[in-house]
Design a protein around this motif. Structure first.
Motif, PDB file in Angstrom:
ATOM      1  N   VAL A  59       0.834  -1.206   0.000  1.00 47.90           N
ATOM      2  CA  VAL A  59       0.000   0.000   0.000  1.00 47.90           C
ATOM      3  C   VAL A  59       0.874   1.263   0.000  1.00 47.90           C
ATOM      4  CG1 VAL A  59      -1.589   1.348   1.437  1.00 47.90           C
ATOM      5  CG2 VAL A  59      -2.035  -1.064   1.030  1.00 47.90           C
ATOM      6  N   GLY A  60       0.659   2.141  -0.984  1.00 48.82           N
ATOM      7  CA  GLY A  60       1.475   3.355  -1.105  1.00 48.82           C
ATOM      8  C   GLY A  60       2.871   2.999  -1.578  1.00 48.82           C
ATOM      9  N   SER A  61       2.926   2.261  -2.673  1.00 50.02           N
ATOM     10  CA  SER A  61       4.204   1.680  -3.124  1.00 50.02           C
ATOM     11  C   SER A  61       5.191   2.737  -3.615  1.00 50.02           C
ATOM     12  CB  SER A  61       3.916   0.656  -4.228  1.00 50.02           C
ATOM     13  OG  SER A  61       5.039  -0.121  -4.478  1.00 50.02           O
ATOM     14  N   GLY A  62       4.707   3.895  -4.064  1.00 52.17           N
ATOM     15  CA  GLY A  62       5.610   4.965  -4.515  1.00 52.17           C
ATOM     16  C   GLY A  62       6.406   4.516  -5.732  1.00 52.17           C
ATOM     17  N   GLU A  83      -1.004   2.189  -5.594  1.00 54.85           N
ATOM     18  CA  GLU A  83      -0.444   3.546  -5.587  1.00 54.85           C
ATOM     19  C   GLU A  83      -1.435   4.492  -6.270  1.00 54.85           C
ATOM     20  OE1 GLU A  83       2.175   5.317  -4.319  1.00 54.85           O
ATOM     21  OE2 GLU A  83       1.205   6.943  -5.394  1.00 54.85           O
ATOM     22  N   PRO A  84      -1.847   5.573  -5.594  1.00 53.23           N
ATOM     23  CA  PRO A  84      -2.865   6.455  -6.189  1.00 53.23           C
ATOM     24  C   PRO A  84      -2.347   7.422  -7.252  1.00 53.23           C
ATOM     25  CG  PRO A  84      -2.364   7.164  -3.938  1.00 53.23           C
ATOM     26  CD  PRO A  84      -1.575   5.913  -4.187  1.00 53.23           C
ATOM     27  N   ARG A  88       3.428   8.006 -10.495  1.00 46.88           N
ATOM     28  CA  ARG A  88       4.094   6.898  -9.787  1.00 46.88           C
ATOM     29  C   ARG A  88       3.594   5.558 -10.312  1.00 46.88           C
ATOM     30  NH1 ARG A  88       5.178   9.310  -3.727  1.00 46.88           N
ATOM     31  NH2 ARG A  88       5.857  11.288  -4.535  1.00 46.88           N
ATOM     32  N   GLY A 109      -4.868   3.475  -7.137  1.00 48.86           N
ATOM     33  CA  GLY A 109      -5.968   3.857  -6.263  1.00 48.86           C
ATOM     34  C   GLY A 109      -5.481   4.069  -4.849  1.00 48.86           C
ATOM     35  N   ARG A 110      -6.356   4.663  -4.044  1.00 47.58           N
ATOM     36  CA  ARG A 110      -6.056   4.816  -2.617  1.00 47.58           C
ATOM     37  C   ARG A 110      -6.548   3.560  -1.910  1.00 47.58           C
ATOM     38  NH1 ARG A 110      -4.812   9.918  -1.255  1.00 47.58           N
ATOM     39  NH2 ARG A 110      -5.284   9.477   0.921  1.00 47.58           N
ATOM     40  N   ALA A 111      -5.822   3.146  -0.877  1.00 49.09           N
ATOM     41  CA  ALA A 111      -6.161   1.899  -0.190  1.00 49.09           C
ATOM     42  C   ALA A 111      -7.618   1.904   0.268  1.00 49.09           C
ATOM     43  CB  ALA A 111      -5.229   1.716   1.006  1.00 49.09           C
ATOM     44  N   ARG A 130       5.365   0.951   3.608  1.00 48.08           N
ATOM     45  CA  ARG A 130       6.552   1.601   4.182  1.00 48.08           C
ATOM     46  C   ARG A 130       6.459   3.093   3.951  1.00 48.08           C
ATOM     47  NH1 ARG A 130      12.918   1.666   2.343  1.00 48.08           N
ATOM     48  NH2 ARG A 130      12.053   3.251   0.939  1.00 48.08           N
ATOM     49  N   ALA A 131       6.666   3.865   5.000  1.00 55.51           N
ATOM     50  CA  ALA A 131       6.757   5.332   4.899  1.00 55.51           C
ATOM     51  C   ALA A 131       5.502   5.966   4.309  1.00 55.51           C
ATOM     52  CB  ALA A 131       7.985   5.731   4.062  1.00 55.51           C
ATOM     53  N   VAL A 132       4.337   5.452   4.653  1.00 53.56           N
ATOM     54  CA  VAL A 132       3.098   5.986   4.090  1.00 53.56           C
ATOM     55  C   VAL A 132       2.303   6.773   5.128  1.00 53.56           C
ATOM     56  CG1 VAL A 132       0.861   5.350   3.071  1.00 53.56           C
ATOM     57  CG2 VAL A 132       2.956   4.272   2.252  1.00 53.56           C
ATOM     58  N   TRP A 141      -6.341   2.110   6.953  1.00 58.42           N
ATOM     59  CA  TRP A 141      -6.273   1.927   5.504  1.00 58.42           C
ATOM     60  C   TRP A 141      -6.035   0.471   5.110  1.00 58.42           C
ATOM     61  CZ3 TRP A 141      -2.586   6.654   4.196  1.00 58.42           C
ATOM     62  CH2 TRP A 141      -3.356   7.816   4.152  1.00 58.42           C
TER      63      TRP A 141
HETATM   64  C1  SAM Z   1       6.490   8.777   1.179  1.00 60.30           C
HETATM   65  S1  SAM Z   1       5.852   7.792  -0.125  1.00 60.30           S
HETATM   66  C2  SAM Z   1       6.544   6.196   0.269  1.00 60.30           C
HETATM   67  C3  SAM Z   1       6.700   5.357  -0.958  1.00 60.30           C
HETATM   68  C4  SAM Z   1       7.325   3.980  -0.707  1.00 60.30           C
HETATM   69  N1  SAM Z   1       6.460   3.132   0.082  1.00 60.30           N
HETATM   70  C5  SAM Z   1       8.691   4.088  -0.076  1.00 60.30           C
HETATM   71  O1  SAM Z   1       8.902   3.513   0.998  1.00 60.30           O
HETATM   72  O2  SAM Z   1       9.566   4.740  -0.668  1.00 60.30           O
HETATM   73  C6  SAM Z   1       4.130   7.587   0.330  1.00 60.30           C
HETATM   74  C7  SAM Z   1       3.296   7.013  -0.807  1.00 60.30           C
HETATM   75  O3  SAM Z   1       2.009   6.665  -0.286  1.00 60.30           O
HETATM   76  C8  SAM Z   1       1.040   6.997  -1.259  1.00 60.30           C
HETATM   77  N2  SAM Z   1      -0.237   7.165  -0.556  1.00 60.30           N
HETATM   78  C9  SAM Z   1      -0.639   8.212   0.217  1.00 60.30           C
HETATM   79  N3  SAM Z   1      -1.877   7.996   0.703  1.00 60.30           N
HETATM   80  C10 SAM Z   1      -2.267   6.770   0.254  1.00 60.30           C
HETATM   81  C11 SAM Z   1      -3.454   5.999   0.400  1.00 60.30           C
HETATM   82  N4  SAM Z   1      -4.495   6.445   1.115  1.00 60.30           N
HETATM   83  N5  SAM Z   1      -3.513   4.779  -0.188  1.00 60.30           N
HETATM   84  C12 SAM Z   1      -2.469   4.331  -0.918  1.00 60.30           C
HETATM   85  N6  SAM Z   1      -1.324   5.031  -1.100  1.00 60.30           N
HETATM   86  C13 SAM Z   1      -1.222   6.230  -0.538  1.00 60.30           C
HETATM   87  C14 SAM Z   1       1.583   8.253  -1.903  1.00 60.30           C
HETATM   88  O4  SAM Z   1       1.036   8.507  -3.185  1.00 60.30           O
HETATM   89  C15 SAM Z   1       3.078   7.961  -1.947  1.00 60.30           C
HETATM   90  O5  SAM Z   1       3.459   7.337  -3.155  1.00 60.30           O
END
Ligand code: SAM
Length: 225
Positions: A59-62, A83-84, A88, A109-111, A130-132, A141
């Motif tokens: 989730v939030g793979s970036g 990833e929304p 990305r 999409g968003r989780a 990670r880091a989301v 989420w």
């Molecule tokens: C700081 S980045 C971290 C990316 C990656 N996981 C890493 O460790 O490098 C946070 C990511 O979470 C995504 N994100 C934010 N809110 C989210 C949500 N509700 N559902 C899924 N992804 C989300 C953002 O678009 C962004 O790509």
């Protein structure tokens, strides 16, 4: 960490991060010298705690972290990168195609928008991230995407135990089990990383879509069906 025959895939991924990843602003230029330690290996150590043949959502793979290193390290897994953001998700699709990773899918999409998706029922064996977000938000989420017998494996830094305290109410409201913190990569990384493992306390009551326990319910058992 990476099977020797899949090391070229890890190297190719590192090159994508260092080139297109930096140019398109998905990875900071200062990260380039430490891509392996802080990103690829820091993500791949998760492979130590993911069960054989699991379905995994990142989730939030970036730019693909931790999902892509995990999928390279563990070809037995089926990994969905969630990833929304369009640019990305586009990068992720390009990398998956270029590397020929047939165990990885990209889902834009968003989780929280996917909690009721019939396509994802009955959920994933492992949901990682990670880091989301902070742990409480992450539970909101991610837990609804976790299969009845699955787990959330959130990758966190050394402050993970402080985060646990702040997430207690959310964990209770979803009917989660007591979280377990596992240290990963102590013998491999400059700085260990931590996975917080959270399961459902009563898997028999978990359905799709998952629901919170009503806040003022007399019956404190969680009803999710
Ligand atoms: C700081 S980045 C971290 C990316 C990656 N996981 C890493 O460790 O490098 C946070 C990511 O979470 C995504 N994100 C934010 N809110 C989210 C949500 N509700 N559902 C899924 N992804 C989300 C953002 O678009 C962004 O790509």
């Amino acid at each position: 960490m990476f099977p020797v025959e899949r090391l070229p895939l890890a190297e190719a991924y590192a090159e994508h991060l260092a080139s297109a990843g930096v140019v398109r602003g998905l990875i900071g230029p200062r990260e380039t010298p430490r891509l392996w330690d802080r990103h690829l290996l820091n993500s791949a150590v998760l492979a130590q705690v993911v069960p054989d043949g699991a379905s995994v959502a990142d989730v939030g793979s970036g730019a693909g972290l931790p999902g892509i290193p995990l999928a390279i390290a563990r070809p037995d897994l089926r990994v969905v990168l969630i990833e929304p953001l369009l640019r990305r998700a586009t990068f992720l699709t390009e990398v998956v195609d270029a590397l020929g990773l047939d165990n990885v899918e990209v889902l834009r999409g968003r989780a929280e928008e996917l909690h009721r998706s019939a396509d994802l029922a009955p959920g994933f064996d492992v949901v990682t991230s990670r880091a989301v977000a902070g742990l409480g938000q992450l539970v909101d989420w991610c837990m609804p995407l976790v299969h009845a017998h699955g787990v959330l494996l959130g990758l966190k830094g050394s402050s993970v135990r402080d985060e646990l305290d702040g997430a207690r109410r959310t964990l209770t409201s979803w009917g989660c089990s007591e979280p377990e913190v596992v240290e990963l990569g102590a013998d491999l990384l400059t700085e260990s990383t931590f996975a917080v493992r959270i399961a459902w306390s009563d898997p028999t009551s978990v359905g799709w879509p998952a629901r919170r326990v009503p806040a003022r319910s007399k019956d404190r058992r969680r009803r999710r069906t």
